[in-house]
Write an enzyme that holds these catalytic residues in place. Structure first.
Site, PDB file in Angstrom:
ATOM      1  N   GLU A  37      17.111  39.174  13.483  1.00  0.00           N
ATOM      2  CA  GLU A  37      15.835  38.590  13.081  1.00  0.00           C
ATOM      3  C   GLU A  37      15.777  37.205  13.727  1.00  0.00           C
ATOM      4  O   GLU A  37      16.727  36.421  13.587  1.00  0.00           O
ATOM      5  CB  GLU A  37      15.748  38.462  11.554  1.00  0.00           C
ATOM      6  CG  GLU A  37      14.376  37.964  11.162  1.00  0.00           C
ATOM      7  CD  GLU A  37      14.166  37.811   9.660  1.00  0.00           C
ATOM      8  OE1 GLU A  37      15.098  38.120   8.899  1.00  0.00           O
ATOM      9  OE2 GLU A  37      13.078  37.359   9.284  1.00  0.00           O
ATOM     10  N   ARG A 264      31.359  43.295   7.517  1.00  0.00           N
ATOM     11  CA  ARG A 264      30.902  42.152   8.296  1.00  0.00           C
ATOM     12  C   ARG A 264      32.082  41.246   8.579  1.00  0.00           C
ATOM     13  O   ARG A 264      33.111  41.312   7.911  1.00  0.00           O
ATOM     14  CB  ARG A 264      29.792  41.399   7.566  1.00  0.00           C
ATOM     15  CG  ARG A 264      30.240  40.679   6.302  1.00  0.00           C
ATOM     16  CD  ARG A 264      29.067  40.137   5.500  1.00  0.00           C
ATOM     17  NE  ARG A 264      28.338  39.109   6.197  1.00  0.00           N
ATOM     18  CZ  ARG A 264      27.055  39.216   6.562  1.00  0.00           C
ATOM     19  NH1 ARG A 264      26.374  40.292   6.280  1.00  0.00           N
ATOM     20  NH2 ARG A 264      26.450  38.233   7.181  1.00  0.00           N
ATOM     21  N   LYS A 274      22.636  32.392   7.866  1.00  0.00           N
ATOM     22  CA  LYS A 274      21.745  31.587   8.697  1.00  0.00           C
ATOM     23  C   LYS A 274      21.031  30.520   7.862  1.00  0.00           C
ATOM     24  O   LYS A 274      20.737  29.445   8.359  1.00  0.00           O
ATOM     25  CB  LYS A 274      20.737  32.504   9.395  1.00  0.00           C
ATOM     26  CG  LYS A 274      21.382  33.262  10.544  1.00  0.00           C
ATOM     27  CD  LYS A 274      20.354  33.961  11.400  1.00  0.00           C
ATOM     28  CE  LYS A 274      20.006  35.304  10.808  1.00  0.00           C
ATOM     29  NZ  LYS A 274      19.198  36.132  11.712  1.00  0.00           N
TER      30      LYS A 274
HETATM   31  P1  ATP Z   1      21.117  36.348   7.171  1.00  0.00           P
HETATM   32  O1  ATP Z   1      22.192  35.364   7.433  1.00  0.00           O
HETATM   33  O2  ATP Z   1      19.780  35.731   7.062  1.00  0.00           O
HETATM   34  O3  ATP Z   1      21.453  37.379   6.124  1.00  0.00           O
HETATM   35  P2  ATP Z   1      21.818  38.226   9.201  1.00  0.00           P
HETATM   36  O4  ATP Z   1      23.090  37.542   9.501  1.00  0.00           O
HETATM   37  O5  ATP Z   1      21.788  39.541   8.528  1.00  0.00           O
HETATM   38  O6  ATP Z   1      20.882  37.221   8.447  1.00  0.00           O
HETATM   39  P3  ATP Z   1      20.307  39.403  11.332  1.00  0.00           P
HETATM   40  O7  ATP Z   1      19.560  38.722  12.388  1.00  0.00           O
HETATM   41  O8  ATP Z   1      19.549  40.286  10.394  1.00  0.00           O
HETATM   42  O9  ATP Z   1      21.028  38.264  10.562  1.00  0.00           O
HETATM   43  O10 ATP Z   1      21.527  40.195  11.931  1.00  0.00           O
HETATM   44  C1  ATP Z   1      21.457  40.988  13.082  1.00  0.00           C
HETATM   45  C2  ATP Z   1      22.571  41.971  13.081  1.00  0.00           C
HETATM   46  O11 ATP Z   1      23.827  41.317  13.048  1.00  0.00           O
HETATM   47  C3  ATP Z   1      22.511  42.881  11.878  1.00  0.00           C
HETATM   48  O12 ATP Z   1      22.674  44.205  12.313  1.00  0.00           O
HETATM   49  C4  ATP Z   1      23.660  42.462  11.032  1.00  0.00           C
HETATM   50  O13 ATP Z   1      24.213  43.543  10.366  1.00  0.00           O
HETATM   51  C5  ATP Z   1      24.629  41.870  12.045  1.00  0.00           C
HETATM   52  N1  ATP Z   1      25.441  40.832  11.434  1.00  0.00           N
HETATM   53  C6  ATP Z   1      25.016  39.704  10.856  1.00  0.00           C
HETATM   54  N2  ATP Z   1      26.040  38.995  10.367  1.00  0.00           N
HETATM   55  C7  ATP Z   1      27.157  39.685  10.643  1.00  0.00           C
HETATM   56  C8  ATP Z   1      28.533  39.488  10.388  1.00  0.00           C
HETATM   57  N3  ATP Z   1      28.983  38.401   9.752  1.00  0.00           N
HETATM   58  N4  ATP Z   1      29.416  40.426  10.826  1.00  0.00           N
HETATM   59  C9  ATP Z   1      28.979  41.504  11.477  1.00  0.00           C
HETATM   60  N5  ATP Z   1      27.697  41.754  11.744  1.00  0.00           N
HETATM   61  C10 ATP Z   1      26.775  40.865  11.329  1.00  0.00           C
END
Ligand code: ATP
Ligand code: MG
Length: 779
Positions: A37, A264, A274
């Site tokens: 996003e 994650r 974020k």
């Molecule tokens: P927020 O921090 O707002 O929850 P987000 O980290 O989920 O946002 P996105 O832009 O929705 O941010 O993430 C894009 C992709 O990265 C998604 O498929 C998410 O699953 C993956 N992602 C985000 N954070 C991690 C993480 N710490 N480890 C592995 N994958 C991640």
């Protein structure tokens, strides 16, 4: 690559699934996506997802889409869109033509929403947010239906159209799926599909007044793009049921996209949400998204971390289903490993203390030719290093009152200046407050034999010519938080106060620092190792007048906790690093002693010993080196008693043990000479490899343990037969398909790379010869 690549040993569950799906013909090829996003910058957690999604596409000859999941107008921004593309490309991945925006699908998503309403699968609810929440029930109690649940289809349809046209205020109505208010999975209790938002969208302007919710939009975006494997993090496990419900409800047929969850990445000593990263930026706790202390990819880049190191780290941590916090030491380890062969060595003094060579002519400058690489990095190059009368050294490298094991300079002691001469401190100049302001030293001329009664050399330190060095800003970065899990909830307050754990000394700027002249024109982004200080990168703000260096990582882990690295592995790793550093020291010593002509003229007694050693088959130079030092000669003869192989023993003694000793006398060793003989016998007898032998020797020097015991405890016995090696060879080949292809395409120089990978996997227990033979056969 063919889709049915060889199964790798220890392949993760996602790769296993993809392979199965391709082999069974469930999908013709794999299509993944990375769906950020655009509401912030990418961080190291995203890198895990990027490496997984793009990595799968590469390994299985499929494709990976970069899709902006831009369905929420409130926080999204084109600045983030640009930054995300820059970062994915920087990591080394290519989406080709497959760049998509979920907001481009708004019409189609809306058409499906009307279809759901017409089919009685969705309705407009005019309850307030609080009412909806209240009626949802709890895990133990079912929810209660909204009074609008049975609203006539035509009425819902009309309201939805009015919502879209912007005729209602935010919060007045929502569109909900009609599923089951008593479902065990709370997410299935008539989830929201659309809500009213009167915020313009950064790409769609004010074309829309309603925006789809994640659970409705995401699965449909995947379906539109014919994604096969939709990978997301574990928090979305419960959402999978809804993912499938929506696809069924709008009539997407199988085979179709399926969601799979993985753990994650959580990294210690930082935050990864974020929202929290945005707060750090907005409240000025850091200097922007690319502050080198941030876990963002742009921050890591500015810190001097390379994309290769990040990919290596992601490979190393793997993909699994269990939650855990990864020790940052593992990231730092990957970074050091990568920079070791990328960053030339140089000298820099962060906190200068003047040192005058009182017996050096004031106008004499000697330009030394200093190698830029240690002997164990197969790269060549050197730079000129000026030696003059007025020098500076690191303030920390001098002690007026040295502790017992002080390996640096002190009054009336000698040290070697790295690449330079041996100096002896004859006078300490202090100010009225008693603070040391400068040192006065004599030096030993180069190229002259050290007399037998010359003072002991207490270590090697870095230094610079005061006049020729350039002043610089050197920024020392440390962890941003002082605790491993800064956003953990405090059990007393029930809140998370991550800002309360900020590390007040996470940035220290050394403005008095000075660098060797060769660094004056280093370009932004160049990597360098300041010896004994760490790896650094030239910052974008650097100018030739005032270079600015950012410390990427220290040379060793200063935080000491290595929880997630298996202990033995870490110990071996540490020993390897130490051995490499000490070997560099040794090489320097040898060079220095050869320069001073130590072996040239021996007195008759030592001459005789040297001849005796030569008669045992030693090279003249080695025989003389041993004969020169009575303690060394005695140790050599003691070792021969356990293993009568003079050449091999001399080699280990002179080339390995002496380096590990640094400046300690050989008599200080915690083991007796025969133990060295026993070790050499293990190597000569093929019980351990030479590489393992070095690890064992390093531990013997530290602990005095007998060699056999170290071998047994560390499991270092050699993997002798090919059978034991085959799985390692297969695993390495399977996890580097591109390199295999390149090798077969003619890049045979990659053989060394494969050997290295296998040696690393086997922690040096494999015999490189056998590895080479096996590899050549297999490739
Ligand atoms: P927020 O921090 O707002 O929850 P987000 O980290 O989920 O946002 P996105 O832009 O929705 O941010 O993430 C894009 C992709 O990265 C998604 O498929 C998410 O699953 C993956 N992602 C985000 N954070 C991690 C993480 N710490 N480890 C592995 N994958 C991640
Ligand atoms: Mg998200």
């Amino acid at each position: 690559m063919s889709p049915s690549r060889h199964p790798a040993e220890g392949e993760d569950f996602v790769r296993e699934m993809v392979r199965r799906d391709l082999e069974n013909g469930k999908y013709p090829s794999v299509v993944t996506r990375f769906p950020p996003e655009p509401n912030g910058y990418l961080h190291i957690g995203h890198a895990k997802s990027i490496c997984l999604n793009f990595g799968l596409a590469e390994e299985f000859a499929g494709r990976c889409h970069l899709r902006y999941d831009d369905t929420n107008p409130q926080t999204e921004d084109p600045e983030y869109v640009a930054a995300i593309q820059r970062d994915v490309a920087w990591l080394g991945f290519d989406w080709g033509e497959h760049l998509y925006f979920a907001s481009d699908y708004f019409e189609r998503l809306y058409a499906w929403a009307e279809q759901l309403v017409r089919g009685g699968l969705a309705y407009v609810d005019s309850s307030s947010e609080a009412e909806i929440r209240h009626r949802r029930g709890t895990i133990s109690e079912p929810g209660t239906p909204s009074p609008d649940r049975d609203r006539p289809i035509e009425e819902s349809l009309e309201l939805l159209r009015q919502m879209r046209r912007g005729e209602h205020e935010e919060g007045a109505h929502v569109l909900r799926a009609k599923i089951d208010m008593a479902a065990d999975n709370m997410l299935m209790r008539d989830p929201l599909l659309y809500r009213i938002r009167k915020t313009p969208h950064y790409r769609q302007g004010d074309a829309w007044s309603i925006y789809p919710m994640y659970d409705y939009a995401h699965c449909l975006e995947d379906a539109i793009e014919n994604i096969t494997h939709s990978l997301c993090t574990l928090e979305f496990e419960n959402n999978r049921e809804l993912y499938d419900w929506v696809l069924n409800a709008v009539g997407i047929e199988r085979p179709r996209t399926e969601q799979t969850e993985f753990a994650r990445l959580n990294l210690g000593y930082t935050v990864m949400s974020k929202r929290k990263l945005l707060r750090l930026v907005q409240e000025g706790h850091v200097d922007g998204w690319d502050d080198p202390r941030m876990p963002t990819l742009s921050g890591l880049r500015r810190r001097g971390v390379t994309p290769e190191a990040i990919r290596r780290f992601c490979d190393d941590i793997g993909v699994a289903k269990s939650h855990n916090v990864i020790d940052v030491a593992r990231l730092e380890h990957a970074v050091r490993d990568d920079l070791n062969h990328r960053a030339p060595r140089a000298l820099g003094v962060l906190d200068p203390l003047p040192l005058e060579l009182i017996d050096w002519p004031a106008d004499r400058v000697e330009w030394l030719d200093a190698p830029s690489w240690p002997h164990d990095v197969p790269r060549e190059g050197s730079r000129p290093l000026p030696l003059a009368r007025q020098l500076i050294i690191e303030r920390d490298d001098f002690s007026d009152d040295p502790p017992p094991d002080w390996h640096r300079l002190a009054p009336d002691r000698s040290v070697r200046l790295r690449h330079g001469v041996v100096v002896h401190c004859v006078e300490v100049v202090k100010d009225v407050a008693g603070r040391v302001v400068s040192l006065r030293c004599t030096h030993e001329p180069r190229g002259v034999e050290r007399p037998a009664d010359a003072p002991k050399i207490h270590g090697t330190i870095h230094w610079l010519s005061a006049e020729h060095s350039v002043s610089a800003d050197v920024r020392l970065y440390d962890r941003l938080f002082t605790v491993e899990q800064p956003d953990a909830v405090d059990p007393e307050t029930g809140e998370s106060d991550f800002l309360g754990h900020l590390n007040p000394t996470s940035l220290e700027v050394r403005t008095a620092a000075r660098l060797e002249p060769s660094l004056a024109d280093a370009a932004a982004g160049e990597h360098v190792q300041l010896e004994r200080q760490g790896y650094f990168v030239v910052d974008a703000s650097s100018t030739p007048e005032r270079p600015v260096l950012n410390r990427t990582v220290t040379l060793r882990d200063t935080w000491a906790k290595i929880a997630n690295l298996p202990e033995a592995h870490e110990a071996a790793e540490r020993a390897r690093r130490n051995a490499a550093e000490k070997a560099a020291f040794k090489a320097e010593q040898r060079r220095a002693s050869a320069e001073t002509g130590e072996v040239a003229d021996l007195d008759p007694e030592r001459q005789e010993i040297a001849q005796r050693f030569e008669a045992l088959g030693l090279q003249t130079q080695d025989a003389r080196l041993l004969a020169l030092d009575p303690a060394l000669a005695q140790f050599f003869e003691g070792a021969l008693q356990a293993h009568d192989a003079p050449k091999a023993v001399a080699n280990w003694l002179l080339n390995e043990l002496r380096g590990l000793l640094e400046t300690r006398p050989i008599g200080d060793l915690p083991f007796a000479p025969p133990a060295l003989g026993e070790l050499v016998a293990l190597v000569d007898g093929g019980e351990i490899t030479a590489a393992a032998g070095k690890t064992v020797l390093a531990e013997m020097v530290e602990t005095g343990s007998p060699p056999r015991e170290v071998v047994a405890r560390r499991g270092l016995a050699r993997l002798a037969d090919d059978e034991a090696l085959v799985p390692h060879v297969e695993a390495v080949l399977a996890s580097h398909p591109q390199q295999v292809e390149a090798y077969r395409g003619g890049k045979t120089a990659l053989l060394g790379f494969f050997v290295g990978q296998i040696m690393q996997r086997t922690r040096g227990q494999a015999d490189p010869q056998s590895v080479r033979a096996l590899l050549t056969k297999r490739l």
